[in-house]
Design a protein around this motif. Structure first.
Motif, PDB file in Angstrom:
ATOM      1  N   ARG A  50       0.813  -1.220   0.000  1.00  0.00           N
ATOM      2  CA  ARG A  50       0.000   0.000   0.000  1.00  0.00           C
ATOM      3  C   ARG A  50       0.843   1.266   0.000  1.00  0.00           C
ATOM      4  N   ASP A  51       2.159   1.126   0.270  1.00  0.00           N
ATOM      5  CA  ASP A  51       3.065   2.280   0.252  1.00  0.00           C
ATOM      6  C   ASP A  51       3.501   2.653  -1.157  1.00  0.00           C
ATOM      7  N   THR A  52       3.185   1.822  -2.133  1.00  0.00           N
ATOM      8  CA  THR A  52       3.528   2.100  -3.529  1.00  0.00           C
ATOM      9  C   THR A  52       2.298   2.634  -4.237  1.00  0.00           C
ATOM     10  N   ILE A  53       2.432   3.808  -4.840  1.00  0.00           N
ATOM     11  CA  ILE A  53       1.327   4.394  -5.611  1.00  0.00           C
ATOM     12  C   ILE A  53       1.672   4.252  -7.083  1.00  0.00           C
ATOM     13  N   PHE A  54       0.823   3.530  -7.803  1.00  0.00           N
ATOM     14  CA  PHE A  54       1.034   3.346  -9.233  1.00  0.00           C
ATOM     15  C   PHE A  54       0.361   4.479 -10.002  1.00  0.00           C
ATOM     16  N   ALA A  55       1.004   4.886 -11.085  1.00  0.00           N
ATOM     17  CA  ALA A  55       0.478   5.978 -11.902  1.00  0.00           C
ATOM     18  C   ALA A  55      -0.840   5.547 -12.535  1.00  0.00           C
ATOM     19  N   PRO A  56      -1.904   6.318 -12.334  1.00  0.00           N
ATOM     20  CA  PRO A  56      -3.205   5.946 -12.904  1.00  0.00           C
ATOM     21  C   PRO A  56      -3.221   6.046 -14.435  1.00  0.00           C
ATOM     22  N   TRP A  57      -2.274   6.764 -15.017  1.00  0.00           N
ATOM     23  CA  TRP A  57      -2.207   6.959 -16.458  1.00  0.00           C
ATOM     24  C   TRP A  57      -1.342   5.908 -17.150  1.00  0.00           C
ATOM     25  N   ALA A  58      -0.834   4.941 -16.398  1.00  0.00           N
ATOM     26  CA  ALA A  58       0.012   3.884 -16.972  1.00  0.00           C
ATOM     27  C   ALA A  58      -0.683   2.530 -16.842  1.00  0.00           C
ATOM     28  N   PRO A  59      -0.449   1.642 -17.800  1.00  0.00           N
ATOM     29  CA  PRO A  59      -1.119   0.332 -17.753  1.00  0.00           C
ATOM     30  C   PRO A  59      -0.652  -0.523 -16.585  1.00  0.00           C
ATOM     31  N   GLU A  60      -1.542  -1.397 -16.137  1.00  0.00           N
ATOM     32  CA  GLU A  60      -1.198  -2.367 -15.109  1.00  0.00           C
ATOM     33  C   GLU A  60      -0.262  -3.416 -15.693  1.00  0.00           C
ATOM     34  N   ASP A  61       0.506  -4.064 -14.830  1.00  0.00           N
ATOM     35  CA  ASP A  61       1.438  -5.109 -15.264  1.00  0.00           C
ATOM     36  C   ASP A  61       0.729  -6.228 -16.020  1.00  0.00           C
ATOM     37  N   SER A  62      -0.497  -6.524 -15.622  1.00  0.00           N
ATOM     38  CA  SER A  62      -1.222  -7.647 -16.203  1.00  0.00           C
ATOM     39  C   SER A  62      -1.693  -7.383 -17.634  1.00  0.00           C
ATOM     40  N   ASP A  63      -1.746  -6.132 -18.051  1.00  0.00           N
ATOM     41  CA  ASP A  63      -2.182  -5.787 -19.411  1.00  0.00           C
ATOM     42  C   ASP A  63      -0.946  -5.738 -20.320  1.00  0.00           C
ATOM     43  N   VAL A  64      -0.480  -6.917 -20.724  1.00  0.00           N
ATOM     44  CA  VAL A  64       0.801  -7.056 -21.422  1.00  0.00           C
ATOM     45  C   VAL A  64       0.843  -6.249 -22.718  1.00  0.00           C
ATOM     46  N   ASN A  65      -0.216  -6.292 -23.523  1.00  0.00           N
ATOM     47  CA  ASN A  65      -0.214  -5.566 -24.799  1.00  0.00           C
ATOM     48  C   ASN A  65      -0.183  -4.062 -24.588  1.00  0.00           C
ATOM     49  N   PHE A  66      -1.013  -3.562 -23.672  1.00  0.00           N
ATOM     50  CA  PHE A  66      -1.045  -2.132 -23.390  1.00  0.00           C
ATOM     51  C   PHE A  66       0.292  -1.682 -22.802  1.00  0.00           C
ATOM     52  N   ALA A  67       0.870  -2.511 -21.920  1.00  0.00           N
ATOM     53  CA  ALA A  67       2.166  -2.173 -21.325  1.00  0.00           C
ATOM     54  C   ALA A  67       3.245  -2.096 -22.403  1.00  0.00           C
ATOM     55  N   SER A  68       3.224  -3.034 -23.338  1.00  0.00           N
ATOM     56  CA  SER A  68       4.204  -3.035 -24.426  1.00  0.00           C
ATOM     57  C   SER A  68       4.055  -1.789 -25.293  1.00  0.00           C
ATOM     58  N   ASP A  69       2.821  -1.427 -25.615  1.00  0.00           N
ATOM     59  CA  ASP A  69       2.566  -0.214 -26.403  1.00  0.00           C
ATOM     60  C   ASP A  69       2.994   1.036 -25.634  1.00  0.00           C
ATOM     61  N   PHE A  70       2.693   1.060 -24.335  1.00  0.00           N
ATOM     62  CA  PHE A  70       3.071   2.187 -23.485  1.00  0.00           C
ATOM     63  C   PHE A  70       4.590   2.375 -23.490  1.00  0.00           C
ATOM     64  N   LEU A  71       5.326   1.260 -23.303  1.00  0.00           N
ATOM     65  CA  LEU A  71       6.792   1.338 -23.288  1.00  0.00           C
ATOM     66  C   LEU A  71       7.346   1.789 -24.635  1.00  0.00           C
ATOM     67  N   ALA A  72       6.770   1.290 -25.726  1.00  0.00           N
ATOM     68  CA  ALA A  72       7.238   1.689 -27.064  1.00  0.00           C
ATOM     69  C   ALA A  72       7.030   3.182 -27.281  1.00  0.00           C
ATOM     70  N   ASP A  73       5.859   3.691 -26.888  1.00  0.00           N
ATOM     71  CA  ASP A  73       5.582   5.121 -27.028  1.00  0.00           C
ATOM     72  C   ASP A  73       6.512   5.944 -26.137  1.00  0.00           C
ATOM     73  N   LEU A  74       6.705   5.487 -24.908  1.00  0.00           N
ATOM     74  CA  LEU A  74       7.596   6.188 -23.988  1.00  0.00           C
ATOM     75  C   LEU A  74       9.027   6.192 -24.530  1.00  0.00           C
ATOM     76  N   ASP A  75       9.454   5.069 -25.061  1.00  0.00           N
ATOM     77  CA  ASP A  75      10.792   4.966 -25.649  1.00  0.00           C
ATOM     78  C   ASP A  75      10.957   5.983 -26.777  1.00  0.00           C
ATOM     79  N   ASP A  76       9.949   6.106 -27.638  1.00  0.00           N
ATOM     80  CA  ASP A  76      10.002   7.098 -28.725  1.00  0.00           C
ATOM     81  C   ASP A  76      10.148   8.514 -28.169  1.00  0.00           C
ATOM     82  N   ARG A  77       9.359   8.830 -27.137  1.00  0.00           N
ATOM     83  CA  ARG A  77       9.418  10.173 -26.561  1.00  0.00           C
ATOM     84  C   ARG A  77      10.765  10.459 -25.902  1.00  0.00           C
TER      85      ARG A  77
END
Length: 176
Positions: free
Chosen positions: A144-171
């Motif tokens: 409960r001491d860790t706050i996850f960013a609400p604008w980032a995908p959860e670990d379990s959403d593998v496809n969304f996480a992969s897309d998020f990382l690719a977009d972040l990498d580009d930026r």
């Protein structure tokens, strides 16, 4: 598994000995273990329990590991790169990139250590096949001491996480 370690789960090991030591063969073992688990990561906790006041960990992440942007209010975190290359991306609360810490081991000539004493969202873009680092933070550990960013995908959403990382990498690459 070495007699030196107790496996809590496929990602978390604890040292069974009072004086925890690690050598190249241990790191090789951690790399093998990380390659076998779904999230492509493993950590050795050198502290004896989640209740300890000081947590020291050796962590191995493969390139494809996704670390959801998060922050730790009331905690301090320091990281020392042992092997590999990584960009630590720091965000504001709305998800805008505030800074990028380009890191590598000491021999790389890059930043090899940071200490984060403020609660800011951060994540990793791993630039090498494997990243090995030493992390220290204050305990005790409570999810409960860790706050996850609400604008980032959860670990379990593998496809969304992969897309998020690719977009972040580009930026991040555009910022060089």
């Amino acid at each position: 598994m070495s007699e030196k370690y107790l496996s809590l789960n496929p990602e978390v090991l604890y040292s069974k000995v009072a004086i925890a030591t690690t050598d190249r063969s241990d790191i090789d073992l951690f790399k093998q273990l990380s390659s076998r688990n779904p999230r492509k990561r493993v950590r050795l906790c050198a502290h004896s329990s989640p209740d300890d006041r000081l947590h020291e960990m050796l962590i191995v992440h493969e390139r494809s590991a996704y670390v959801r942007p998060h922050k730790h209010p009331g905690k301090t975190e320091s990281t020392h790169i042992i092997e590999g290359l990584v960009d630590v991306v720091v965000f504001d609360d709305e998800g805008r990139i505030e800074s990028v810490i380009r890191m590598g081991d000491y021999a790389s000539g890059k930043t090899f250590y940071y200490r984060m004493a403020i609660p800011v969202f951060h994540t990793l873009i791993i630039r090498s096949d494997v990243l090995v680092f030493h992390e220290t933070t204050n305990g005790p550990f409570d999810r409960r001491d860790t706050i996850f960013a609400p604008w980032a995908p959860e670990d379990s959403d593998v496809n969304f996480a992969s897309d998020f990382l690719a977009d972040l990498d580009d930026r991040v690459r555009l910022m060089k």
